[in-house]
Design a protein around this motif. Structure first.
Motif, PDB file in Angstrom:
ATOM      1  N   VAL A   1      48.923 106.797 -14.661  1.00 14.75           N
ATOM      2  CA  VAL A   1      49.773 105.937 -13.341  1.00 14.75           C
ATOM      3  C   VAL A   1      50.674 104.990 -13.372  1.00 14.75           C
ATOM      4  O   VAL A   1      50.976 104.651 -12.373  1.00 14.75           O
TER       5      VAL A   1
ATOM      6  N   MET B   1      41.957 103.969 -12.695  1.00 17.99           N
ATOM      7  CA  MET B   1      41.916 102.759 -11.663  1.00 17.99           C
ATOM      8  C   MET B   1      40.529 102.101 -10.975  1.00 17.99           C
ATOM      9  O   MET B   1      40.672 101.462 -10.160  1.00 17.99           O
TER      10      MET B   1
ATOM     11  N   ASN C   1      49.250 100.221  -6.054  1.00 18.63           N
ATOM     12  CA  ASN C   1      48.279 100.478  -6.582  1.00 18.63           C
ATOM     13  C   ASN C   1      47.148  99.569  -6.065  1.00 18.63           C
ATOM     14  O   ASN C   1      46.197  99.460  -7.033  1.00 18.63           O
TER      15      ASN C   1
ATOM     16  N   LYS D   1      44.475 107.931 -13.536  1.00 17.99           N
ATOM     17  CA  LYS D   1      43.865 108.072 -12.598  1.00 17.99           C
ATOM     18  C   LYS D   1      43.036 109.912 -12.307  1.00 17.99           C
ATOM     19  O   LYS D   1      43.766 110.601 -13.300  1.00 17.99           O
TER      20      LYS D   1
END
Lengths: 225, 510
Positions: free
Chosen positions: B144, B160, B185, B226
């Motif tokens: 990501v 994440m 994010n 992720k």
């Protein structure tokens, strides 16, 4: 020739701490093709006697032979087969199978026998329905019939297997006198045509004139006239 | 038989009210049972897909010294035993025709040191050959932020979830070395503190093991990842290159093993314990206990990992686990059995376990959820059975005259029982069958709705991020068999009641 031979027949019912002696020692023979009425007051034991002859109830003591077969020692399947093959029943309350129509009700015992083809079953049923005068109502269900018509169906069903004996416990009790008379006439006619032994119980003196032979019972014993 | 079904069918029509009540109960029970079975199967299938294809493979090889099969989520501080002869194991695995692919990995806990003088954070770590790992689990995660490390590149990629946890623990927001803040994010808290966000582009990991020989190592953050599903579970695992991992855990690294050892040092290493005192006598060496499986016990502060590693034989070093994927159609338990048989005939200190055993904690939660669902379905059935038994028994008693008369004219007990079984079978076939068909339809429609959840527990129930109930032909057959069983269970008592009715009962009733 005797179709039924009864010796020292006793039937006792336990009732609380006491015992009711419904039959106290019956000895009798019934000849083949007879049209016999068993009469007696309520509680005299006539229904009990009919039930034992019909393999519906069991004897406490004694011997009962139907067509030479001792029925008191038969097991459930043998007793059921005896009822199916050798005995026809006409009940007081015209017990028919409510979900089957006239012809299906009459066919019912034949189908249980599993001996005949569908065509044979239908032919035999149609003949009996014709003999009891219900051809026009063959496809009616019991709920669509009068009391007399239902009893005619019961007679046809009782006779359809060509039984040795037809037992009728107070067959006219729930019918008016005219219809009752017609039913008894019909039973007598069927006795003449089919040569079947008819035994019926009643406490109505008016129906006795239809009987060829009469047996009187009181307090569980036969009473000689 | 035709007569029995004719009477049974007409009796059902005659008693429409009772028939509909029993039918609706059978419909609901069959529907819920089918749907429940679909959810359980979908969960099983989803978990299998996510765990097998996303994290563990079908089979995991662990050290024989490993006490517990549950190697996925161990208690904090409990380290996983090492596998020291991977190259020998590799030859064996390559010769097994049922194995499609395999990959060795390191897996243990590590502290993420707080460089701002606070308590450290914690992270699960996987040590992998990045290129091989991506090839082995091609769809299990997406990057990501930043990028996936290249061949032989050293560094770490942080999920994440782990980044968010570390932000909570050590107040540092990790960003890829080459990347900016991606606002979407950020956590809500990080967004609030955006101006004062403590950005870190490197992380210092210190391995945690029961031995006291781990090291700390500074690694560049190559990217933020992720996982495709169960991110809150897999998201605890930061993935670093195997060499850095080994240094972090204090294992033999491949580069350690590639070092040339001089003649006198070889002599020294060859000395047995009885000669060690003589070493102290000369005062030339300091020797420390480094455990049985490592030689790189030298502690260093924030040792910077090399960016790339040259031609080093990675496979010569230490690993903790080997993930194995089976060829399509190979039976899991049978394959594990075969593999263990082969391993037992070698000197290798390894054994194979299924992914189910390896994922113990998740497996247990899955079993609990499945158990709860199963209990619920059984409870419903129990209630349904009681209601149906009661209704049918009452129907039998109400029909004493009819049944007694049938018996009087020559129907055997078998005919009566057949009639009742026929009635229940017709109801089961029509209403229960409709329930199963409706259940199958719903099970097939639900995946089209693409129902998703980010909740961990719900994802376990879903077996992934999307709710995908699934019914195999076997499941459908089981549903039918269950319906047949229920039909017979419900009819046993009413049939006994009906068979017990004698002609005399009918006459007495009149």
């Amino acid at each position: 020739m005797n179709i039924i031979e009864i010796r020292e027949l006793k039937k006792n019912y336990p009732l609380g701490t006491t015992t009711v002696h419904a039959l106290r020692g019956i000895d009798m023979n019934i000849i083949e093709g007879d049209f016999l009425s068993i009469v007696g007051p309520s509680g005299s034991g006539k229904t009990t006697l009919l039930n034992i002859i019909g393999c519906i109830d069991s004897a406490s003591e004694g011997s009962v032979k139907i067509g030479g077969v001792e029925i008191t020692s038969l097991n459930d399947i043998e007793v059921t087969d005896m009822r199916l093959n050798r005995i026809g029943f006409i009940f007081q309350t015209f017990n028919l199978i409510p979900v089957l129509n006239v012809v299906e009700n009459v066919e019912f015992p034949l189908l249980l026998m599993k001996k005949f083809t569908k065509a044979e079953v239908r032919k035999r049923a149609d003949k009996l329905i014709d003999e009891v005068g219900l051809t026009d109502h063959a496809h009616h269900r019991p709920a669509e019939l009068s009391g007399g018509q239902r009893q005619r169906v019961a007679i046809a069903r009782a006779l359809v297997t060509n039984p040795d004996i037809v037992l009728a416990d107070e067959p006219t009790a729930n019918l008016d006198s005219v219809t009752g008379g017609q039913i008894l006439e019909l039973m007598k006619e069927m006795n003449r045509i089919e040569k079947t032994t008819f035994i019926f119980s009643t406490h109505d003196e008016n129906v006795l004139r239809y009987a060829r032979d009469i047996l009187k019972i009181r307090d569980g014993v036969l009473v000689k006239e | 038989m035709a007569l029995i079904f004719k009477i049974a069918w007409r009796n059902l029509l005659r008693h429409k009210g009772k028939s509909i009540i029993i039918g609706v109960i059978l419909f609901l029970a069959a529907f819920i049972m089918t749907l429940g079975s679909g959810i359980i199967s979908g969960m099983d299938r989803g978990l299998e897909l996510n765990i097998v294809n996303g994290f563990l493979g079908d089979i995991v090889i662990i050290s024989k010294k490993e006490k517990s099969d549950n190697i996925l989520f161990k208690m904090y501080g409990e380290s996983i035993e090492t596998i020291t002869k991977y190259k020998d194991a590799k030859k064996i695995l390559q010769s097994q025709e049922y194995i499609k692919d395999f990959i060795p990995v390191g897996k243990n806990m590590a502290m993420v040191l707080n460089e701002d003088e606070g308590d450290p954070g914690f992270a699960m770590t996987l040590g992998v050959d990045f290129e091989a790992y991506r090839k082995f689990f091609p769809d299990s995660f997406t990057m990501v932020e930043g990028s996936y490390p290249g061949k032989n590149e050293q560094g770490v990629i942080i999920p994440m979830k782990a980044r968010e946890d570390l932000y909570d623990f050590i107040n540092a927001w990790f960003l890829p070395e080459k990347g900016d803040i991606v606002e979407k994010n950020l956590t809500a808290d990080a967004k609030e503190n955006l101006k004062d966000l403590n950005i870190k582009r490197t992380a210092v990991f210190m391995g945690m093991s029961e031995g006291n020989y781990t090291s700390d190592i500074r690694l560049g953050v190559k990217g933020i990842m992720k996982f495709r599903a169960l991110n809150t579970m897999w998201g605890h695992f930061s993935i670093m290159d195997i060499e850095s991992y080994r240094k972090c855990l204090g294992y033999f690294s491949a580069s350690d093993l590639s070092l040339e050892v001089s003649g006198d040092k070889k002599e020294l290493l060859a000395m047995d314990d009885s000669n060690l005192d003589s070493m102290f006598g000369k005062g030339e060496f300091f020797v420390r206990d480094r455990g049985s499986s490592d030689i790189s016990g030298i502690s260093f502060k924030s040792r910077k990992g090399r960016e790339t590693v040259g031609d080093i034989d990675y496979e010569a070093g230490i690993y903790n686990l080997i993930f194995i994927k089976l060829k399509k159609g190979e039976a899991l338990d049978r394959s594990v059995g075969r593999l263990n048989e082969v391993l037992s005939k070698t000197e290798l200190d390894m054994r194979a376990i299924t992914w189910k055993k390896a994922s113990g904690a998740i497996g247990s939660m899955a079993v609990i959820i499945k158990g709860a669902l199963f209990t619920f379905v059984i409870f419903l059935f129990f209630v349904a059975v009681i209601i149906i038994v009661n209704t049918l028994s009452m129907a039998a008693i109400e029909r004493t005259s009819e049944i007694g008369m049938m018996r009087a004219v020559g129907a055997r007990k078998g005919f009566i029982s057949g009639m009742f079984i026929g009635e229940t079978a017709i109801l089961s076939g029509l209403f229960g069958g409709a329930g199963i068909v409706f259940g199958i339809a719903v099970v097939n429609i639900i995946p089209l709705l693409h129902i998703t959840s980010a909740n961990d527990l719900v994802q376990l129930l879903y077996g992934g991020d999307v709710f995908k109930p699934y019914l195999s032909a076997g499941d459908t057959l089981v549903a039918v068999v269950q319906l047949v069983i229920v039909t017979f269970v419900t009819v046993v008592y009413p049939v006994r009641v009906a068979m017990g009715i004698t002609p005399l009962d009918a006459i007495s009733r009149e």
